[in-house]
Design an enzyme around this catalytic site. Structure first.
Site, mmCIF file in Angstrom:
data_model
loop_
_atom_site.group_PDB
_atom_site.id
_atom_site.type_symbol
_atom_site.label_atom_id
_atom_site.label_comp_id
_atom_site.label_asym_id
_atom_site.label_seq_id
_atom_site.Cartn_x
_atom_site.Cartn_y
_atom_site.Cartn_z
ATOM 1 N N GLY A 29 1.676 -1.882 -25.392
ATOM 2 C CA GLY A 29 1.696 -3.071 -26.236
ATOM 3 C C GLY A 29 2.535 -4.215 -25.728
ATOM 4 N N ASP A 103 5.518 -10.825 -18.421
ATOM 5 C CA ASP A 103 4.759 -9.665 -18.882
ATOM 6 C C ASP A 103 4.279 -8.927 -17.641
ATOM 7 O OD1 ASP A 103 3.289 -7.854 -20.394
ATOM 8 O OD2 ASP A 103 1.514 -9.125 -20.363
ATOM 9 N N ASP A 161 3.870 1.781 -36.769
ATOM 10 C CA ASP A 161 2.957 1.864 -37.917
ATOM 11 C C ASP A 161 1.991 3.038 -37.773
ATOM 12 O OD1 ASP A 161 0.175 0.186 -36.776
ATOM 13 O OD2 ASP A 161 2.085 -0.080 -35.757
ATOM 14 N N SER A 462 -6.277 3.013 25.914
ATOM 15 C CA SER A 462 -6.595 4.289 26.537
ATOM 16 C C SER A 462 -7.868 4.131 27.381
ATOM 17 C CB SER A 462 -6.817 5.358 25.458
ATOM 18 O OG SER A 462 -7.182 6.589 26.036
ATOM 19 N N SER A 534 1.559 1.905 24.327
ATOM 20 C CA SER A 534 2.593 1.072 23.676
ATOM 21 C C SER A 534 1.968 -0.125 22.962
ATOM 22 C CB SER A 534 3.652 0.620 24.674
ATOM 23 O OG SER A 534 3.088 0.084 25.856
#
Length: 627
Positions: A29, A103, A161, A462, A534
């Site tokens: 809420g 918020d 409530d 590579s 690297s």
């Protein structure tokens, strides 16, 4: 506007501002509470209210009632899902105080947004659904609030409530929460039973909660004494920009992070230790005699000294910490895990520094505050870490100064903010360890070999041909009676680095170890030939810094990845294609090609033999081969 019946209204010009956030688990809420505060504080215009009533029919979740959450949840995605995704900031005021409220989202995946809102807040409203009690996200947000220096908490037990305003339910949740928060160094925790939907104890006291005798939420927010204290802290001025509109003016622009300064005061550049005096404090509206926390000014100095963006000015007797190592709490905010040892960009105020997480001391279980062993961090995890920077950083511990004690972590490849941190204390190297002076130095060792020591660093994808060309260079130097050593990636992983895998962290550690070994060999007078993919430029630069620019020769073996995959001498590209190998450099992991290598070998245009000769030409040009 509301007026406290026992207090005279405060004139607008003397009002202070309270910055607070709402947080907690999803659907507790938070947005509804802010909407209710704005509505009952008479801060919603009539036309806004009409739109809200219309949107409540279309998007609302409260039947025929106004859905106050829609007042804050402005994003369409938020309205459709009924959750808060981004941080929504709202301003409102009463006769006693002005407020800036953030918020923040409750969903775990948006914890980073919550941390952003919390970093600027003085107080947090932690909402708890009275039906659910203390949740995991409640604990996580509370812990983050504690880490980020929030010292005042309102425990808003919402939806009271829906449990028939039950006192026992409220008392149980309060006990559970206080037990969890007992060790988190909060100055105050105020439990308040509320119903954000119906307004119970939000702006007015509720007769339906007749067993509660404390203040309503707004009354508490109006009266709580929170002083930011930034003006009374030590003077800190992070330089954001060097202002040179003409040759006769040099000023240093920025905002005073904390403390006060006046014309004529002595100041020091924290990193360099150079001292001078304030000559002028300049603003768009004219000069000031003094400036304090929050003021955006340009400071001119009596002396011409070297100052740039990222430098921090302070008083000589209140100098901040300067160190390239410190301990910090880190909140990880990215879906890709933290890789200790990998190079990240650290931003502390206006300072931007290359850094790495040197070690994770422990991960923190947000539910129990237990310290757990960890080698990496995943999304939303929190840990206490050792941080190393490539150059000294200027900072204060976070509990001393939130502005100069916090930082963000940025991924160098994607430019995403991946983490945030709060500095605990600087780290000192062990005082019982000292460097041993050597009688024979590296130049004398090299002179015996009739050569200059250096590191020749081959980098490339590579399959580019690094090892082939490096071997040829080694053979040619050997034929010239030069003293060399060839370090190859695969060979070192059979011995020195046998304990390392191929994660980001292990790859970074692999290059770090190789660099240190290469430096020791260069110190002995050798020409050290290194052949490693690297892929990270900062890691290659770190090796360069060990020996100096003239003794580090970066050789980029430039071969298109299509050709590397066609050659595939080790069968690695086939394994990548079949999914056996992940995070392969150049395919699904970034390779940062050198932009200005010392030697650029385009293997599609020259043979390995010609490439090796090109490297030797550079060695001759730099007088590496003296005789």
């Amino acid at each position: 506007m509301l007026t406290n019946p026992t207090t005279e209204p405060v004139p607008a010009r003397t009002k202070d501002q309270l910055r607070f956030i709402t947080c907690g688990s999803v659907d507790d809420g938070k947005s509804t509470l802010i909407g209710r505060l704005l509505h009952d504080s008479k801060m919603i215009y009539h036309d806004q209210l009409m739109v809200l009533q219309r949107d409540s029919i279309k998007h609302g979740s409260t039947g025929n009632d106004i859905d106050f959450a829609l007042l804050v949840d402005g994003l369409e995605a938020e309205r459709e899902q009924g959750i808060t995704i981004d941080v929504a900031y709202r301003f409102f005021t009463t006769s006693r105080r002005s407020f800036m409220v953030a918020d923040t989202p409750g969903h775990e995946q948006y914890t980073r947004n919550m941390a952003t809102g919390a970093s600027h807040a003085q107080l947090a409203i932690i909402l708890i659904d009275a039906r659910k009690g203390v949740m995991v996200q409640t604990r996580r947000h509370t812990f983050i609030c504690s880490l980020l220096g929030i010292r005042h908490i309102v425990l808003a037990v919402n939806k009271i409530d829906l449990v028939a305003y039950n006192k026992e339910c409220f008392d149980r949740i309060t006990r559970d929460y206080l037990a969890f928060a007992a060790g988190l160094n909060f100055t105050s925790i105020a439990p308040i039973p509320i119903s954000a939907r119906y307004g119970d104890n939000v702006v007015d006291r509720s007769a339906r909660v007749n067993w509660y005798h404390g203040p309503c939420l707004l009354e508490y927010l109006e009266s709580i004494d929170i002083q930011s204290g930034t003006a009374s802290q030590a003077f800190r001025f992070p330089v954001q920009w060097v202002n040179r509109p003409n040759p006769d003016f040099r000023g240093y622009a920025g905002s005073v992070a904390s403390g006060r300064i006046s014309v004529g005061d002595e100041i020091i550049v924290a990193a360099s230790g150079r001292t001078t005096q304030v000559k002028r404090i300049v603003t768009h509206d004219g000069d000031l005699v003094g400036a304090e926390a929050g003021d955006a000014v340009t400071i001119t100095l009596e002396d011409e000294i070297d100052i740039g963006r990222g430098d921090v000015l302070s008083r000589p007797d209140e100098r901040p910490r300067v160190s390239d190592q410190f301990a910090a709490y880190v909140i990880w905010m990215d879906k890709e895990p933290l890789a200790p040892g990998r190079n990240y960009v650290l931003r502390i105020g206006s300072q931007t520094i290359s850094s790495s997480i040197a070690a994770i001391r422990h991960r923190i279980d947000v539910n129990t505050s237990e310290h757990l062993a960890a080698r990496t961090l995943s999304l939303n995890e929190i840990a206490f870490c050792d941080v190393a920077t490539t150059m000294p950083a200027v900072f204060d511990p976070y509990d001393v100064n939130r502005k100069t004690g916090s930082f963000i972590i940025i991924d160098r490849y994607t430019n995403r903010t991946v983490g945030a941190g709060m500095i605990a204390f600087p780290l000192r190297r062990a005082t019982n360890i000292a460097r041993q002076a050597l009688t024979v130095d590296r130049r004398e060792r090299a002179a015996l070999k009739n050569q200059k020591p250096c590191i020749i660093w081959f980098t490339g994808l590579s399959g580019a041909g690094k090892s082939t060309i490096a071997n040829l260079v080694d053979q040619k130097l050997f034929a010239m009676s030069r003293h060399t050593m060839l370090l190859d990636g695969d060979n070192l992983r059979h011995a020195l680095n046998v304990d390392l895998g191929f994660s980001e962290a292990d790859r970074a550690e692999n290059i770090r170890r190789v660099g240190e070994v290469a430096k020791l060999m260069a110190d002995s007078g050798l020409i050290v030939i290194c052949s490693f993919i690297s892929p990270s430029k900062p890691e290659r630069d770190r090796v360069r810094s060990l020996v100096g620019k003239e003794e580090f020769i970066e050789v980029f073996v430039d071969t298109p990845i299509e050709e590397c995959a066609r050659r595939d001498p080790k069968g690695l590209y086939s394994k990548v294609k079949s999914g056996e190998i992940k995070n392969f450099s150049g395919v699904d992991s970034c390779y940062e090609a050198p932009t200005t290598p010392d030697v650029h070998l385009r293997t599609m245009e020259q043979t390995p033999e010609h490439s090796a000769e090109a490297v030797l030409d550079v060695l001759m040009a730099r007088s590496i081969l003296a005789g």
